[in-house]
Design a protein around this motif. Structure first.
Motif, PDB file in Angstrom:
ATOM      1  N   GLY B 370       0.859  -1.149   0.217  1.00 17.67           N
ATOM      2  CA  GLY B 370      -0.096  -0.068  -0.036  1.00 17.67           C
ATOM      3  C   GLY B 370       0.923   1.190   0.198  1.00 17.67           C
ATOM      4  O   GLY B 370       1.875   1.122   0.762  1.00 17.67           O
ATOM      5  N   ILE B 371       0.423   1.958  -0.872  1.00 22.44           N
ATOM      6  CA  ILE B 371       1.253   3.506  -1.036  1.00 22.44           C
ATOM      7  C   ILE B 371       0.542   4.636  -0.675  1.00 22.44           C
ATOM      8  O   ILE B 371      -0.789   4.753  -1.572  1.00 22.44           O
ATOM      9  N   SER B 372       0.613   5.501   0.205  1.00 22.14           N
ATOM     10  CA  SER B 372      -0.064   6.728   0.426  1.00 22.14           C
ATOM     11  C   SER B 372       0.533   7.893   0.387  1.00 22.14           C
ATOM     12  O   SER B 372       1.506   8.018   0.871  1.00 22.14           O
ATOM     13  N   ALA B 373      -0.168   8.929  -0.344  1.00 19.60           N
ATOM     14  CA  ALA B 373       0.563  10.223  -0.512  1.00 19.60           C
ATOM     15  C   ALA B 373      -0.515  11.358  -0.309  1.00 19.60           C
ATOM     16  O   ALA B 373      -1.601  10.983  -0.287  1.00 19.60           O
ATOM     17  N   LEU B 374       0.129  12.437  -0.113  1.00 15.36           N
ATOM     18  CA  LEU B 374      -0.764  13.836   0.153  1.00 15.36           C
ATOM     19  C   LEU B 374      -1.942  13.230   0.988  1.00 15.36           C
ATOM     20  O   LEU B 374      -1.500  12.928   2.207  1.00 15.36           O
ATOM     21  N   LEU B 375      -3.430  13.255   0.704  1.00 17.82           N
ATOM     22  CA  LEU B 375      -4.062  13.060   1.566  1.00 17.82           C
ATOM     23  C   LEU B 375      -4.802  11.602   1.663  1.00 17.82           C
ATOM     24  O   LEU B 375      -5.810  11.275   2.468  1.00 17.82           O
ATOM     25  N   GLY B 376      -4.080  10.830   1.033  1.00 13.56           N
ATOM     26  CA  GLY B 376      -4.702   9.370   0.646  1.00 13.56           C
ATOM     27  C   GLY B 376      -4.719   8.535   1.877  1.00 13.56           C
ATOM     28  O   GLY B 376      -3.868   8.587   2.852  1.00 13.56           O
ATOM     29  N   GLN B 377      -5.810   7.866   1.983  1.00 11.62           N
ATOM     30  CA  GLN B 377      -5.945   6.719   3.202  1.00 11.62           C
ATOM     31  C   GLN B 377      -6.062   5.404   2.408  1.00 11.62           C
ATOM     32  O   GLN B 377      -6.817   5.084   1.647  1.00 11.62           O
ATOM     33  N   ASN B 378      -5.030   4.652   2.944  1.00  9.47           N
ATOM     34  CA  ASN B 378      -5.056   3.234   2.394  1.00  9.47           C
ATOM     35  C   ASN B 378      -5.011   2.057   3.492  1.00  9.47           C
ATOM     36  O   ASN B 378      -4.387   2.189   4.502  1.00  9.47           O
ATOM     37  N   THR B 379      -6.036   1.476   3.307  1.00  9.46           N
ATOM     38  CA  THR B 379      -6.190   0.300   4.033  1.00  9.46           C
ATOM     39  C   THR B 379      -6.195  -1.216   3.774  1.00  9.46           C
ATOM     40  O   THR B 379      -6.717  -1.791   2.601  1.00  9.46           O
ATOM     41  N   TYR B 380      -5.283  -2.139   4.281  1.00 12.80           N
ATOM     42  CA  TYR B 380      -5.458  -3.352   3.740  1.00 12.80           C
ATOM     43  C   TYR B 380      -6.355  -4.111   4.880  1.00 12.80           C
ATOM     44  O   TYR B 380      -6.054  -4.101   6.069  1.00 12.80           O
ATOM     45  N   ARG B 381      -6.965  -4.974   4.254  1.00  8.47           N
ATOM     46  CA  ARG B 381      -8.146  -5.789   5.115  1.00  8.47           C
ATOM     47  C   ARG B 381      -8.064  -7.136   4.567  1.00  8.47           C
ATOM     48  O   ARG B 381      -8.437  -7.402   3.354  1.00  8.47           O
ATOM     49  N   GLY B 382      -7.796  -7.985   5.179  1.00  6.45           N
ATOM     50  CA  GLY B 382      -7.624  -9.467   4.852  1.00  6.45           C
ATOM     51  C   GLY B 382      -8.176 -10.416   5.730  1.00  6.45           C
ATOM     52  O   GLY B 382      -8.083 -10.117   6.992  1.00  6.45           O
ATOM     53  N   ALA B 383      -8.836 -11.560   5.100  1.00  5.90           N
ATOM     54  CA  ALA B 383      -9.270 -12.432   6.199  1.00  5.90           C
ATOM     55  C   ALA B 383      -8.630 -13.740   5.710  1.00  5.90           C
ATOM     56  O   ALA B 383      -8.513 -14.115   4.480  1.00  5.90           O
ATOM     57  N   VAL B 384      -8.019 -14.497   6.683  1.00  7.46           N
ATOM     58  CA  VAL B 384      -7.500 -15.801   6.352  1.00  7.46           C
ATOM     59  C   VAL B 384      -8.316 -16.916   7.073  1.00  7.46           C
ATOM     60  O   VAL B 384      -8.306 -16.757   8.468  1.00  7.46           O
ATOM     61  N   GLN B 385      -9.171 -17.768   6.547  1.00  4.91           N
ATOM     62  CA  GLN B 385      -9.924 -18.542   7.420  1.00  4.91           C
ATOM     63  C   GLN B 385      -9.500 -19.917   7.199  1.00  4.91           C
ATOM     64  O   GLN B 385      -9.404 -20.404   5.758  1.00  4.91           O
ATOM     65  N   VAL B 386      -9.199 -20.827   7.956  1.00  4.22           N
ATOM     66  CA  VAL B 386      -9.028 -22.119   7.784  1.00  4.22           C
ATOM     67  C   VAL B 386      -9.822 -23.089   8.511  1.00  4.22           C
ATOM     68  O   VAL B 386      -9.991 -22.997   9.600  1.00  4.22           O
TER      69      VAL B 386
END
Lengths: 253, 489
Positions: B370-386
């Motif tokens: 994820g790369i954020s610049a200026l006013l950017g908002q960056n979210t990684y959201r991940g689910a690993v289900q076993v």
């Protein structure tokens, strides 16, 4: 080649350089020595154009041009090279790519043809020998995971590739063992020539056993307080910086 | 501070390269959403009754759902904010006139449209194209052309617009449509199921390795229009396909909704590689305009030893909300997710993946940059289900964030849910700041600031870019540089 007149500069409003005067002629090697905090590295950074430092007075003429008016990349194109005290890591960018990009940026700015990957490999192989580095190095990300000695040799490698006219070495000897010191010094000596100039910034005299300066300057509290030939460096090695501090204190009263 | 102001000014005036509008006569449905509109779309496309019924069922279900933003904060999945969307003001169907009946032969395509794609760098005349890449060009609600159809048909590969597939291969569509992403899945998937207009359909028969890259190029042109495409990729036993999509849109002050659904199905020993280079209009520095990219992408590894690999480079859109996921049902199946998401200006991205391990010895890899610049908002959201039966499941996750400047944000939300003790799940995360010192170092070697940022960012994203087909990797590299132009003073 380089003339610094009454240079005042600092960071965030605090002045660090309180009026530097220095003339470096083509073909000369100058050593700038001084204790920690005397402003040596600041001078090197200001010459290279680091934006964290602001120049408040004075001027710097390089090859007849106003150096302070140029952006850092333009200074590099014009042949000013700084070997960093703390070379920066660039993850994911391998050394070969970085070096070729730099070389081609400079060549393009001078309307010269770019070097392709194959010619570049031929060119760099020669330069690698100078700093006794293995070709495998070129595939590693810039400075990432490099030892202290590797970082400094990598700086000299870059210098060998870019062939600057004015090379400034900022504490290149710090953190080096004897072998690395010899390799670095040998590289600098080989790259120096009558049409170039070199400024060696160092805390210790030991590098100067291998790189013999024409002029030695001593910096103290943001000023050059004494200049002389290489014997001055030896005197400093013997007596430390205290005597010069005392002398300078008396003078300035 | 002055340099920051200058930065913003450069950006405000710098042009989004694809922001122009094609002046073409369009046929559109009136704005608004109701059963009549859905019947209108279905009729336009001459659809069979079962499909109309399927749409209506989805619509009726959608009516019972709540806009995710109107839920309580604690019940919201994504971390994005936007004003209420007025679903009654959106146009759900818009097509260049005369092309409404689906794609025709290239000779009959409006020259204005051909020129549009040429200008976008996607010439549709086969002799001008990159060899080895077949393109389906989707313009607003319809596919305007699909190239190399005949040569693909020779090896049994079906590559056509979705509308065409409904006419020519109704049984395949009926068998797989909604089988990976049911119409009840989420608010935007339900909306898509009700009003989807066009998209691409790919079918790779048993044992066939698709001889060229398949790609779809999506272009939104009309104002106040939503794009709701539907893509379905089916790889039969032992088949292989690499598919790529690209997207752009004009610059407009109003936000536009793009709610797509992509379903992938891989049977025994089949492999699907799905790559996205998303460059929808991102809006401006004040957050005015831009595309809402609310997309549901999911792949089902139904067969043993099957593999689905998602690669995405997301540089555009005002808001990106998407989680290309894998359901690892077949034993030994493999899911991969490689992502680069850039948020600059006032962009928001909430993106990541879900890896659901059901079969034995299933493996998944997640690499997110994820790369954020200026006013950017960056979210990684991940689910690993076993799940319980997923013996010996393996997951490796790496999430790296890079910040440029001090007014942007990076967030990481990994959810891990393991119900089988033999599972092995690893998660690594880093956050770094693109330093003035890195840029100065490059400058000192003669490299301009712009080239330095581009080089540093590309280095950071290297593992992901390496997953893209080569021609597109080069494009993506350039795009990363352009998206961040002016973000460093």
């Amino acid at each position: 080649m380089l003339e610094i007149r009454n240079l005042h500069a600092g960071v965030e409003g605090a002045e660090i350089l309180h009026g530097i005067d220095l003339t470096v002629n083509t073909g000369e090697i100058h050593a700038i020595m001084g204790p920690n905090g005397s402003g040596k590295s600041t001078l090197a950074q200001v010459l290279a154009g680091h934006e964290a430092y602001s120049v408040t007075a004075g001027e710097v003429i390089y090859e007849g041009q106003d150096l302070l008016d140029m952006d850092p990349d333009e200074r590099a194109v014009q042949g000013v090279f700084l070997a960093f005290q703390y070379p920066v890591e660039i993850p994911g960018v391998n050394s070969a790519y970085f070096l070729r990009t730099a070389l081609n940026a400079i060549r393009t700015a001078k309307d010269r043809e770019e070097v392709d990957a194959i010619d570049f490999l031929a060119l760099i192989r020669d330069k690698l020998k100078l700093v006794e580095m293995d070709e495998k190095f070129l595939k590693r990300p810039v400075n990432e995971g490099f030892s202290g000695g590797e970082k400094k040799r990598h700086e000299i490698l870059q210098m060998a590739v870019l062939e600057p006219r004015l090379a400034i070495l900022d504490e290149t000897d710090s953190g080096l063992d004897i072998d690395a010191l010899r390799i670095v010094a040998n590289g600098v000596n080989t790259l120096h020539s009558a049409d170039k100039a070199t400024i060696v910034v160092t805390h210790y005299q030991r590098l100067l056993n291998n790189i013999v300066p024409d002029v030695v300057h001593v910096m103290l509290d943001g000023r050059i307080v004494q200049s002389g030939d290489k014997t001055l460096a030896m005197e400093l090695e013997e007596k430390g910086y205290d005597w010069i501090k005392e002398e300078h204190a008396t003078h300035s009263v | 501070m002055s340099s920051q102001a200058q930065e913003l000014e450069t950006l405000a005036t710098s042009d989004y390269k694809f922001g122009w509008v094609t002046d073409i006569e369009q046929e559109s449905a009136p704005p608004g959403l109701n059963e009549d509109i859905i019947r209108f779309i279905s009729e336009k496309k001459n659809e069979p009754d079962w499909l109309l019924e399927w749409r209506l069922k989805a619509y009726r279900h959608w009516l019972t759902m709540t806009d995710p933003l109107k839920r309580k904060k604690s019940e919201q999945w994504a971390m994005v904010t936007y004003p209420d969307i007025d679903y009654q003001s959106i146009v759900y169907y818009s097509a260049p006139k005369k092309a409404g009946d689906g794609p025709e032969s290239l000779d009959e395509v409006d020259p204005e449209l051909l020129a549009t794609y040429e200008k976008l760098g996607i010439p549709l005349e086969e002799q001008k194209m990159l060899t080895g890449v077949a393109v389906d060009a989707v313009f607003d609600s319809v596919s305007v052309a699909t190239t190399f159809k005949e040569s693909l048909a020779e090896v049994g590969v079906i590559f056509c617009s979705f509308s065409e597939a409904v006419q020519d291969h109704p049984d395949l569509v009926r068998q797989y449509l909604g089988s990976v992403v049911p119409h009840t899945d989420n608010y935007f998937a339900a909306l898509n199921s009700a009003v989807f207009s066009d998209g691409s359909f790919c079918y790779i028969p048993k044992g066939v390795r698709c001889p060229m890259e398949l790609s779809t190029y999506f272009r939104i042109n009309a104002a106040n229009t939503g794009q709701f495409e539907r893509t379905l990729v089916i790889a039969e036993e032992g088949a292989y396909v690499s598919y790529l999509e690209g997207c752009t849109a004009p610059m407009r002050d109003e936000n536009q909704l793009h709610a797509a659904v992509v379903e992938l199905v891989a049977l025994d020993n089949a492999q699907i590689k799905y790559s996205t280079v998303q460059n929808w209009y991102p809006g401006d520095i004040d957050g005015k305009g831009g595309i809402y990219n609310f997309v549901t992408k999911r792949g089902a590894c139904r067969g043993t030893n099957s593999k689905i690999s998602w690669t995405q480079v997301e540089t555009g859109s005002a808001i990106t909300w998407k989680y290309p996921s894998c359901i690892l049902q077949g034993d030994n199946s493999v899911g991969e997710f490689y992502s680069v998401a850039v948020t600059s200006l006032k962009q928001q991205a909430d993106t990541g993946t879900k890896m659901i391990h059901i079969g034995k010895n299933t493996r998944s890899t997640i690499i997110s940059k994820g790369i954020s610049a200026l006013l950017g908002q960056n979210t990684y959201r991940g689910a690993v289900q076993v799940l319980k039966g997923a013996h010996n499941a393996r997951n490796f996750t790496q999430c790296d964030s890079m910040l440029i400047g001090d007014q942007c944000g990076a967030h990481t939300f990994p959810y891990i849910d393991v119900r089988n003790t033999s599972a092995h799940v690893e998660h690594e995360a880093t956050t770094s700041k693109i330093g003035e010192d890195q840029i100065f170092y490059c400058n000192q070697r003669g490299i301009s600031t712009e080239d330095a940022v581009s080089m540093i960012v590309n280095g950071f994203c290297k593992e992901v870019l390496a997953e893209l087909p080569m021609e597109f990797a080069v494009e993506a590299q350039k795009l990363l540089g352009i998206s961040l132009e002016g973000s460093v003073g």
